[in-house]
Design a protein around this motif. Structure first.
Motif, short mmCIF file in Angstrom:
data_model
loop_
_atom_site.label_atom_id
_atom_site.label_comp_id
_atom_site.label_asym_id
_atom_site.label_seq_id
_atom_site.Cartn_x
_atom_site.Cartn_y
_atom_site.Cartn_z
N TRP A 21 16.48 22.27 -17.80
CA TRP A 21 17.61 22.56 -18.67
C TRP A 21 18.63 23.47 -18.01
N SER A 22 18.45 23.77 -16.74
CA SER A 22 19.36 24.72 -16.09
C SER A 22 20.80 24.19 -16.06
N TRP A 23 20.96 22.86 -15.93
CA TRP A 23 22.31 22.31 -15.86
C TRP A 23 23.10 22.62 -17.14
N LEU A 24 22.41 22.68 -18.29
CA LEU A 24 23.09 22.98 -19.54
C LEU A 24 23.65 24.39 -19.53
N PHE A 25 22.89 25.35 -19.03
CA PHE A 25 23.36 26.75 -19.00
C PHE A 25 24.47 26.94 -17.98
N VAL A 26 24.39 26.21 -16.85
CA VAL A 26 25.48 26.25 -15.88
C VAL A 26 26.74 25.66 -16.50
N LEU A 27 26.59 24.59 -17.26
CA LEU A 27 27.74 23.98 -17.93
C LEU A 27 28.38 24.94 -18.91
N LEU A 28 27.58 25.63 -19.71
CA LEU A 28 28.13 26.58 -20.67
C LEU A 28 28.85 27.71 -19.97
N GLN A 29 28.31 28.17 -18.83
CA GLN A 29 28.97 29.22 -18.07
C GLN A 29 30.32 28.74 -17.55
N GLN A 30 30.38 27.50 -17.07
CA GLN A 30 31.64 26.97 -16.56
C GLN A 30 32.64 26.72 -17.69
N LEU A 31 32.16 26.31 -18.83
CA LEU A 31 33.06 26.09 -19.96
C LEU A 31 33.71 27.40 -20.39
N ARG A 32 32.97 28.51 -20.33
CA ARG A 32 33.57 29.81 -20.65
C ARG A 32 34.68 30.17 -19.67
N GLN A 33 34.53 29.74 -18.43
CA GLN A 33 35.54 30.06 -17.42
C GLN A 33 36.77 29.16 -17.54
N PHE A 34 36.58 27.90 -17.96
CA PHE A 34 37.68 26.95 -17.99
C PHE A 34 38.13 26.61 -19.40
N ILE A 35 37.76 27.43 -20.39
CA ILE A 35 38.11 27.11 -21.76
C ILE A 35 39.62 27.14 -21.98
#
Length: 517
Positions: A21-35
């Motif tokens: 499930w690590s890809w999901l947490f990396v995705l959420l981290q990137q979404l916070r940066q590119f929101i």
């Protein structure tokens, strides 16, 4: 050390992946940066579709951006590997540009295991491997299974105590810690009542309110906030006139409102303390200090006692009312001063006896509290008082334009400031022995700053023009990891001869210790 991909060094363990499930947490981290860019694309795509060709597809741009981030997150999962070696940890990452990072165990000074609420729901954790200095961790693993993360932390801890094995994680298929390992000795725990006391003595609620007020003031149009406040005050005054309260009733009502606001801020401080420090435990295990805390997000971080550079005890007026004190440390590990994952508090709140016992336990052989403090001449009180005079005069001058003669009431601060300076001068003191240097100060809010002589990295004798005129001097000492919010390690207002003798004495001790190294 980063370099292009090479063959991994032969070790006793195979390459290991992150949690599925690590890809999901990396995705959420990137979404916070590119929101912000994604929101701009979303609203920009709702404009005139005739302005440019294919404009009708612009509304799908945010979706395409999210899909791109998903692909990047999944690729990071498949290209990230780490291996436990005999001397350290190897981390490989990258698809087109492949990198190999070697992190020796001797370089890892702190292992942080962080769990947000979402981490806890999925049974995973984020691991940070930190070294001395620097604002970024040596290695960051988003994310591992919780048992695998704890096993990695234990492996690093074992290696630091000379009991490391290269098969500490791979031997267990579930990633759990090896059986038979002791949990360690609990040095300090904070029950619910202590956490509530910490919230009552802290100002975290006020900081949040001030930050929120600043954000609203920046976001609202010019003078909107001021106009709204003015309307509220006028409305309250009109309502009070209708009730015929009189000036005494209005003053009482104002005091009640202030008391309610202060109570609400304290309740907010308690809520924040519960969120951050619920379940706090300080554990000593296998040569390291481990702290666990947090209600929703659980944080587990550790440091070796030898990495502690300086100690800081604080006792505000509210602390004394509750019979409590705080014990903090400076460590030579990465992370900024405000990084919540950096271990800075050994005892966020505890009794003075508990703080002193913890300090003596971690520094065996040190006499604390000292038998006697070496004071400074109390006649230096006027120098402490003089620093507040210009600010008070400036405040009176500014208020004069609005209040007239009533602004002179602000000058009443000067007698209080003089009394506080007299009390502070009476508490200034220092102690130097064969192992420890300690200074103390404050009166309304008292503090103690301590450091082992082995940890002192700089020693300076400083004299200002006023010092030369009065025949005094100050000694400044520096240690690694010193925080800007902590009192400096310095001895002020010493007679020049005494300061020179102490400087020479400390200089000889530091020089002798460096020669032994």
């Amino acid at each position: 050390m980063s370099e292009t991909d090479t063959d991994a060094t032969a070790t006793g363990t195979p390459d290991q992946r992150l949690h599925p499930w690590s890809w999901l947490f990396v995705l959420l981290q990137q979404l916070r940066q590119f929101i912000v860019p994604l929101l701009v694309l979303m609203f920009a795509g709702r404009g005139d579709h005739d302005a440019w060709p294919y404009a009708e597809y612009a509304e799908y741009a945010p979706l395409a951006g999210v899909l791109a981030l998903v692909v990047v997150s999944v690729l990071q999962y498949f290209t990230y590997r780490y291996r436990i070696g005999a001397e350290g940890i190897s981390i490989r990452s990258g698809l087109l540009q492949r990198n190999l990072r070697e992190i020796p165990f001797t370089r890892i000074h702190n292992v942080g295991v962080h769990q947000s609420l979402l981490h806890r729901l999925f049974g995973v954790a984020e691991v940070r491997l930190e070294s001395a200095g620097g604002n970024k961790p040596e290695g960051q693993m988003r994310v591992l299974g919780l048992q695998q993360a704890l096993a990695l932390e234990q492996l690093v801890r074992h290696h630091g105590s000379g009991a490391a094995t290269t098969t500490g994680i791979a031997e267990r298929p579930d990633g759990a810690a090896p059986a038979g390992q002791a949990e360690g000795r609990t040095l300090l725990s904070m029950p619910l009542g202590e956490v509530v006391r910490m919230g009552l003595v802290s100002n975290r609620g006020m900081l949040v309110v001030a930050a929120a007020a600043g954000l609203v003031a920046q976001a609202s149009p010019e003078r909107m906030m001021g106009n709204w406040l003015e309307q509220q005050v006028r409305g309250a005054a009109g309502y009070a006139e209708q009730l015929h309260l009189g000036w005494l009733g209005m003053a009482s009502a104002a005091l009640v409102l202030v008391a309610v606001a202060m109570a609400a801020i304290r309740l907010l401080s308690v809520a924040l303390a519960l969120s951050q420090y619920y379940g706090f435990r300080l554990i000593q295990t296998q040569g390291r200090l481990v702290v666990e805390r947090g209600l929703f997000a659980r944080l587990r971080t550790s440091v070796a006692p030898r990495r502690i550079q300086a100690w800081y005890q604080q006792e505000t007026l509210l602390h004394r009312w509750f019979g409590r004190r705080a014990l903090r440390i400076d460590t030579a590990t990465g992370g900024g001063e405000n990084d919540p994952r950096k271990l800075r508090e050994l005892a966020p709140i505890a009794t003075p006896a508990a703080c002193e016992a913890l300090f003596v336990h971690l520094l065996p052989g040190v006499q604390w509290p000292p038998a006697a403090w070496q004071g400074v001449p109390r006649r230096c009180w006027w120098r402490l008082f003089a620093s507040s005079v210009p600010w008070t005069v400036l405040l009176v001058a500014v208020l004069w334009w609005h209040l007239g003669p009533w602004s002179l009431l602000a000058a009443l601060w000067l007698p209080w400031s003089a009394y506080a300076a007299w009390q502070q001068a009476g508490r200034l003191g220092y102690v130097v022995d064969a192992r420890l240097l300690a200074v103390r100060g404050g009166w309304w809010s008292r503090w103690w700053r301590m450091a082992e002589l082995d940890k002192v990295q700089a020693l300076q004798l400083q004299r200002s023009p006023l010092d030369r005129l009065l025949g005094t001097a100050s000694l400044w000492l520096d240690t690694a990891g010193a925080g800007p919010l902590s009192p400096p390690l310095r001895i002020r207002f010493l007679p020049h001869a005494e300061a020179r003798a102490l400087h020479a004495r400390l200089g000889r001790v530091l020089a002798a210790r460096r020669m032994r190294w």
